[in-house]
Motif scaffolding. Sequence first.
Motif, PDB file in Angstrom:
ATOM      1  N   ASN A 213       0.829  -1.210   0.000  1.00  0.00           N
ATOM      2  CA  ASN A 213       0.000   0.000   0.000  1.00  0.00           C
ATOM      3  C   ASN A 213       0.865   1.263   0.000  1.00  0.00           C
ATOM      4  O   ASN A 213       0.581   2.224  -0.725  1.00  0.00           O
ATOM      5  N   ASN A 214       1.910   1.265   0.820  1.00  0.00           N
ATOM      6  CA  ASN A 214       2.796   2.432   0.880  1.00  0.00           C
ATOM      7  C   ASN A 214       3.541   2.624  -0.439  1.00  0.00           C
ATOM      8  O   ASN A 214       3.736   3.753  -0.895  1.00  0.00           O
ATOM      9  N   LEU A 215       3.967   1.524  -1.031  1.00  0.00           N
ATOM     10  CA  LEU A 215       4.665   1.612  -2.311  1.00  0.00           C
ATOM     11  C   LEU A 215       3.723   2.173  -3.385  1.00  0.00           C
ATOM     12  O   LEU A 215       4.129   3.019  -4.200  1.00  0.00           O
ATOM     13  N   CYS A 216       2.476   1.724  -3.379  1.00  0.00           N
ATOM     14  CA  CYS A 216       1.483   2.254  -4.322  1.00  0.00           C
ATOM     15  C   CYS A 216       1.269   3.753  -4.101  1.00  0.00           C
ATOM     16  O   CYS A 216       1.162   4.530  -5.064  1.00  0.00           O
ATOM     17  N   LEU A 228       5.325  -1.756 -10.848  1.00  0.00           N
ATOM     18  CA  LEU A 228       5.268  -1.735  -9.392  1.00  0.00           C
ATOM     19  C   LEU A 228       5.318  -3.144  -8.823  1.00  0.00           C
ATOM     20  O   LEU A 228       6.020  -3.412  -7.835  1.00  0.00           O
ATOM     21  N   GLN A 229       4.574  -4.067  -9.454  1.00  0.00           N
ATOM     22  CA  GLN A 229       4.592  -5.450  -8.996  1.00  0.00           C
ATOM     23  C   GLN A 229       5.984  -6.060  -9.114  1.00  0.00           C
ATOM     24  O   GLN A 229       6.427  -6.802  -8.225  1.00  0.00           O
ATOM     25  N   GLN A 230       6.712  -5.730 -10.191  1.00  0.00           N
ATOM     26  CA  GLN A 230       8.070  -6.240 -10.358  1.00  0.00           C
ATOM     27  C   GLN A 230       8.985  -5.729  -9.248  1.00  0.00           C
ATOM     28  O   GLN A 230       9.776  -6.485  -8.671  1.00  0.00           O
ATOM     29  N   GLU A 231       8.864  -4.434  -8.942  1.00  0.00           N
ATOM     30  CA  GLU A 231       9.676  -3.851  -7.870  1.00  0.00           C
ATOM     31  C   GLU A 231       9.338  -4.505  -6.536  1.00  0.00           C
ATOM     32  O   GLU A 231      10.243  -4.880  -5.763  1.00  0.00           O
TER      33      GLU A 231
END
Length: 525
Positions: A213-216, A228-231
């Motif tokens: 959630n924070n990354l999003c 984003l999923q790869q990271e």
Amino acid sequence: MFNYRLYMTAATACIGGLLFGYDTGFIGSAVQIESFQRDFGMNASNMANVKGNIVATLQAGCFFGTIFMAFFTARYGRRWGMAIASLVFNIGAVLQVVTTHDLNVLYVGRAISGLGVGAASMLTPTYLSEVAPRRIRGKLGTAYGFSIFFGIMVSYWIDYGCERGLSAAGHDQWRVPMGLQLVPGALLFIGAVFIKESPRWLIKSGNREKALNNLCYIRMAHPEDPELQQEYQDICFSIDEELRVSQGATISEMFLPQNRVRVLIGFTLMVFQQFSGTNALTYYAPLLFEKIGLNGTSSSLFATGVYGIVKTVFSMAFLLLLAERAGRRLPLFVGAISMSTAMVIIGIVLACKPPLPNASSPSSASIGMIVMVYVFCVSYSMSWGPVPFTYVSEIYPNRIREYCVAMGIATQWAFNYCISRIVPLAMQNIGWRTFLMFGIFNAAIAVFVFFVIRETSGVALEHMDNLFSTGFFMKPSQWNLRKPVLIGNGDVIDIPGLELDVKNVQGAHLEDIESQSNSGSSSKK
């Protein structure tokens, strides 16, 4: 991926650098102000010792603050660490402001503020490296260096303005700049309340849903976004692999064979940053300008303020134009050579053409030395100022990053302390040889960079293991000053963009890597 939330998050964290810069910058000029020297009983017999103590007590606090914060932030996270650092710093700042004649209270206040500065100096580059996309990690790391230089510049000009504009009869000449420390301290606390916790720390702590959630939020991307999923998957894979290899150990992982080379490199890098001589100028710029021919407190403080502007402007130029293009190795190598040249020239000119004590204006030799001080300043601001903090925050494994960064920053503060104690005594006893000494150190630093420092620009944090798999010294094939060269299964891999797409280089075959790199490039088109 690059959006206003990311940049606001980085700017908030960089208040820690502003705190660092202001607090280390203002004191060197403040102790030159006549009212400060009068209020604290400074005279010819104790001047050098008191100046050294006032500066050095901060470094002592910074050293212990850095070490304490490594353990605190490993357990409670980066946000709470920043909040605690700002609170501790402000307690020390208040003690410094309320005292008017007691040096012991001033020393205690400086040491307590140092705990906060040291903690912030460890947290900020760690946090920035963890939230930054790899393609602009160098820029955000350099932003931390810029914020330090900006804080130093502001402190210099506040000291100059207070010395010129406020009465020497009272305490305001030095109390105002001392009290303004509270501003960045308060801003850091407010900022820590609002920024998001580091996704990498959350994953390491087992809170993967909140990490996603924070990354999003920081990337302003949907959870299903492929990039984003790869990271996110790369981070999870790296931490799981580190846990498997270390069998649950944490701080002791620093001394495992695959990590201790990086720990030693980080240690050496921060030692050499101090041996460059930069803090001799940061803390004692007014004293040094007087030594090379600028007579009078106002003149030396004005020259010091210009020094701060030059530092800030060129660090901004590096941030905007060269941080990612030039990488890490090239600025460090060229910067060390340039700084060495400037210091040697200052030493030789000072030995051959020393300034006259009562000259009404600087001689041509003194002007030449002042120019060389600014050459050193420009070189440092675009190399050894911002780059080491970025480098030590990005080369370590995720699971032990806070401990390794803390060790590197604590090393920086320990040798910072040594330099701050040595410089006033060295200037008093060996004079021009002080500059020659720093010139020799910088020449040695250039050799170290060429044979040891790897290029990390564009390499994912999760792929650093492979980059440092050849031991302390690099193989000749890695001596390229620009591109990162990854070593996998004995093959030298030098494919532009490779590090952005390969998940596990160490176990990959060259043909597979080339295929992945080509397919990644095609998809981007």
